[in-house]
Design a protein around this motif. Sequence first.
Motif, mmCIF file in Angstrom:
data_model
loop_
_atom_site.group_PDB
_atom_site.id
_atom_site.type_symbol
_atom_site.label_atom_id
_atom_site.label_comp_id
_atom_site.label_asym_id
_atom_site.label_seq_id
_atom_site.Cartn_x
_atom_site.Cartn_y
_atom_site.Cartn_z
ATOM 1 N N ASN A 51 0.807 -1.211 0.000
ATOM 2 C CA ASN A 51 0.000 0.000 0.000
ATOM 3 C C ASN A 51 0.850 1.275 0.000
ATOM 4 O OD1 ASN A 51 -2.485 1.171 -0.131
ATOM 5 N ND2 ASN A 51 -2.841 1.127 2.082
ATOM 6 N N ARG A 52 1.968 1.196 -0.692
ATOM 7 C CA ARG A 52 2.952 2.307 -0.764
ATOM 8 C C ARG A 52 3.420 2.788 0.608
ATOM 9 N NH1 ARG A 52 4.411 3.473 -5.537
ATOM 10 N NH2 ARG A 52 5.593 5.333 -5.011
ATOM 11 N N GLU A 53 3.591 1.817 1.510
ATOM 12 C CA GLU A 53 4.172 2.151 2.797
ATOM 13 C C GLU A 53 5.454 1.345 2.984
ATOM 14 O OE1 GLU A 53 1.397 1.916 6.079
ATOM 15 O OE2 GLU A 53 -0.229 2.483 4.705
ATOM 16 N N VAL A 54 6.426 1.963 3.650
ATOM 17 C CA VAL A 54 7.662 1.233 3.957
ATOM 18 C C VAL A 54 7.905 1.294 5.457
ATOM 19 C CG1 VAL A 54 8.874 1.563 1.752
ATOM 20 C CG2 VAL A 54 9.081 3.302 3.532
ATOM 21 N N SER A 55 8.540 0.243 5.952
ATOM 22 C CA SER A 55 8.984 0.310 7.340
ATOM 23 C C SER A 55 10.499 0.472 7.337
ATOM 24 C CB SER A 55 8.567 -0.943 8.116
ATOM 25 O OG SER A 55 9.317 -2.042 7.672
ATOM 26 N N ILE A 56 10.980 1.197 8.310
ATOM 27 C CA ILE A 56 12.425 1.378 8.490
ATOM 28 C C ILE A 56 12.747 0.940 9.904
ATOM 29 C CG2 ILE A 56 14.340 3.027 8.479
ATOM 30 C CD1 ILE A 56 12.605 4.916 6.849
ATOM 31 N N GLN A 57 13.596 -0.065 9.988
ATOM 32 C CA GLN A 57 14.000 -0.541 11.304
ATOM 33 C C GLN A 57 15.506 -0.613 11.358
ATOM 34 O OE1 GLN A 57 11.498 -3.913 10.786
ATOM 35 N NE2 GLN A 57 10.388 -3.502 12.678
ATOM 36 N N GLY A 58 16.042 -0.305 12.509
ATOM 37 C CA GLY A 58 17.488 -0.390 12.601
ATOM 38 C C GLY A 58 18.027 0.276 13.841
ATOM 39 N N HIS A 59 19.310 0.582 13.765
ATOM 40 C CA HIS A 59 19.983 1.096 14.951
ATOM 41 C C HIS A 59 21.021 2.134 14.551
ATOM 42 C CE1 HIS A 59 20.883 0.875 19.177
ATOM 43 N NE2 HIS A 59 22.151 1.044 18.847
ATOM 44 N N ILE A 60 21.078 3.212 15.348
ATOM 45 C CA ILE A 60 22.051 4.280 15.103
ATOM 46 C C ILE A 60 22.824 4.513 16.393
ATOM 47 C CG2 ILE A 60 22.352 6.719 14.494
ATOM 48 C CD1 ILE A 60 19.537 6.581 13.165
ATOM 49 N N ASP A 61 24.130 4.576 16.276
ATOM 50 C CA ASP A 61 24.995 4.801 17.431
ATOM 51 C C ASP A 61 25.951 5.944 17.112
ATOM 52 O OD1 ASP A 61 25.746 3.842 19.989
ATOM 53 O OD2 ASP A 61 25.525 1.787 19.207
ATOM 54 N N VAL A 62 25.881 7.012 17.884
ATOM 55 C CA VAL A 62 26.829 8.106 17.665
ATOM 56 C C VAL A 62 27.306 8.617 19.024
ATOM 57 C CG1 VAL A 62 25.828 8.903 15.474
ATOM 58 C CG2 VAL A 62 25.018 9.899 17.615
ATOM 59 N N VAL A 63 28.471 9.269 19.024
ATOM 60 C CA VAL A 63 28.936 9.971 20.211
ATOM 61 C C VAL A 63 29.118 11.435 19.821
ATOM 62 C CG1 VAL A 63 30.714 10.166 21.996
ATOM 63 C CG2 VAL A 63 30.099 7.907 21.081
ATOM 64 N N LEU A 64 28.402 12.309 20.541
ATOM 65 C CA LEU A 64 28.474 13.747 20.276
ATOM 66 C C LEU A 64 29.183 14.441 21.423
ATOM 67 C CD1 LEU A 64 24.819 14.856 19.371
ATOM 68 C CD2 LEU A 64 26.675 14.409 17.789
ATOM 69 N N ASN A 65 29.930 15.481 21.120
ATOM 70 C CA ASN A 65 30.462 16.340 22.177
ATOM 71 C C ASN A 65 29.409 17.387 22.524
ATOM 72 O OD1 ASN A 65 32.927 15.350 22.887
ATOM 73 N ND2 ASN A 65 34.086 16.604 21.451
ATOM 74 N N ILE A 66 28.898 17.303 23.751
ATOM 75 C CA ILE A 66 27.881 18.257 24.195
ATOM 76 C C ILE A 66 28.449 18.998 25.409
ATOM 77 C CG2 ILE A 66 25.515 18.533 25.055
ATOM 78 C CD1 ILE A 66 24.819 15.865 23.724
ATOM 79 N N PRO A 67 28.412 20.329 25.419
ATOM 80 C CA PRO A 67 28.990 21.050 26.563
ATOM 81 C C PRO A 67 28.214 20.786 27.860
ATOM 82 C CG PRO A 67 28.529 22.544 24.732
ATOM 83 C CD PRO A 67 27.905 21.224 24.393
ATOM 84 N N CYS A 68 28.964 20.657 28.953
ATOM 85 C CA CYS A 68 28.362 20.515 30.287
ATOM 86 C C CYS A 68 27.519 21.762 30.579
ATOM 87 C CB CYS A 68 29.485 20.373 31.308
ATOM 88 S SG CYS A 68 28.942 20.450 33.024
ATOM 89 N N ASP A 69 26.333 21.561 31.137
ATOM 90 C CA ASP A 69 25.445 22.695 31.432
ATOM 91 C C ASP A 69 26.047 23.665 32.445
ATOM 92 O OD1 ASP A 69 23.540 21.675 29.752
ATOM 93 O OD2 ASP A 69 22.402 20.677 31.333
ATOM 94 N N ARG A 70 26.965 23.183 33.276
ATOM 95 C CA ARG A 70 27.520 24.061 34.313
ATOM 96 C C ARG A 70 28.882 24.635 33.962
ATOM 97 N NH1 ARG A 70 26.279 20.177 39.310
ATOM 98 N NH2 ARG A 70 24.016 20.109 39.101
ATOM 99 N N CYS A 71 29.803 23.779 33.473
ATOM 100 C CA CYS A 71 31.166 24.279 33.277
ATOM 101 C C CYS A 71 31.519 24.451 31.793
ATOM 102 C CB CYS A 71 32.176 23.343 33.955
ATOM 103 S SG CYS A 71 32.356 21.762 33.114
ATOM 104 N N LEU A 72 30.635 24.016 30.916
ATOM 105 C CA LEU A 72 30.793 24.185 29.469
ATOM 106 C C LEU A 72 31.891 23.329 28.837
ATOM 107 C CD1 LEU A 72 30.343 28.082 29.250
ATOM 108 C CD2 LEU A 72 28.563 26.323 29.193
ATOM 109 N N GLU A 73 32.528 22.449 29.618
ATOM 110 C CA GLU A 73 33.496 21.518 29.017
ATOM 111 C C GLU A 73 32.730 20.508 28.157
ATOM 112 O OE1 GLU A 73 36.943 21.211 29.271
ATOM 113 O OE2 GLU A 73 36.798 23.209 30.161
ATOM 114 N N ASP A 74 33.353 20.084 27.053
ATOM 115 C CA ASP A 74 32.702 19.087 26.203
ATOM 116 C C ASP A 74 32.558 17.753 26.933
ATOM 117 O OD1 ASP A 74 32.183 20.581 23.983
ATOM 118 O OD2 ASP A 74 34.085 20.112 23.002
#
Length: 175
Positions: A51-74
């Motif tokens: 019926n023109r529908e597709v399913s997408i299943q899977g897994h994504i793994d990443v590591v991001l540098n996000i600054p600390c909310d208090r000291c801003l270190e990555d």
Amino acid sequence: MIINISEILSTAKKSETYSVPIQLDAFTMNGDRYPMVSRESVTLTITNIGNREVSIQGHIDVVLNIPCDRCLEDVPTRLSMDVDKAIDLKKTDEERINDLDETCYIDHSSLDVDRLVSNEILIHFPMKTLCREDCKGICFKCGQNLNLGECGCDRESLDPRMSAIRDIFSNFKEV
Ligand SMILES: [Zn+2]
Ligand SMILES: [Zn+2]
């Protein structure tokens, strides 16, 4: 990376599994850029569910540098995300965007994996990031990272807004 899905869409019940590299080198949101320090390949299984529908299943793994909310270190932050979606390609792009969380990462012929990854990161982005539970933050006077040691500033004297409130309290007491 773009996966061509036209063959899947034109073949009943067809299902393909892809392992594709992530090409994004950072995730951007509201003008802030979060570098990807690790990005494992994405595994996705795309299935024609009729019926023109597709399913997408899977897994994504990443590591991001996000600054600390208090000291801003990555803070290297792992996002491990399961993908499980059913997408109705009978709908227009606009309808799908209104319906769901979706940016247009998929159309009748292709799936844009990097856009899908961005979309998933947006959904799973942590509300709060701390380098450690007891992060001491930065000195509001000199900006020193207090996890690395004391700077010697007198932080007992409150900022002007706070001392205005303190004056109100002391006047109140005098009455
Ligand atoms: Zn911190
Ligand atoms: Zn200081």
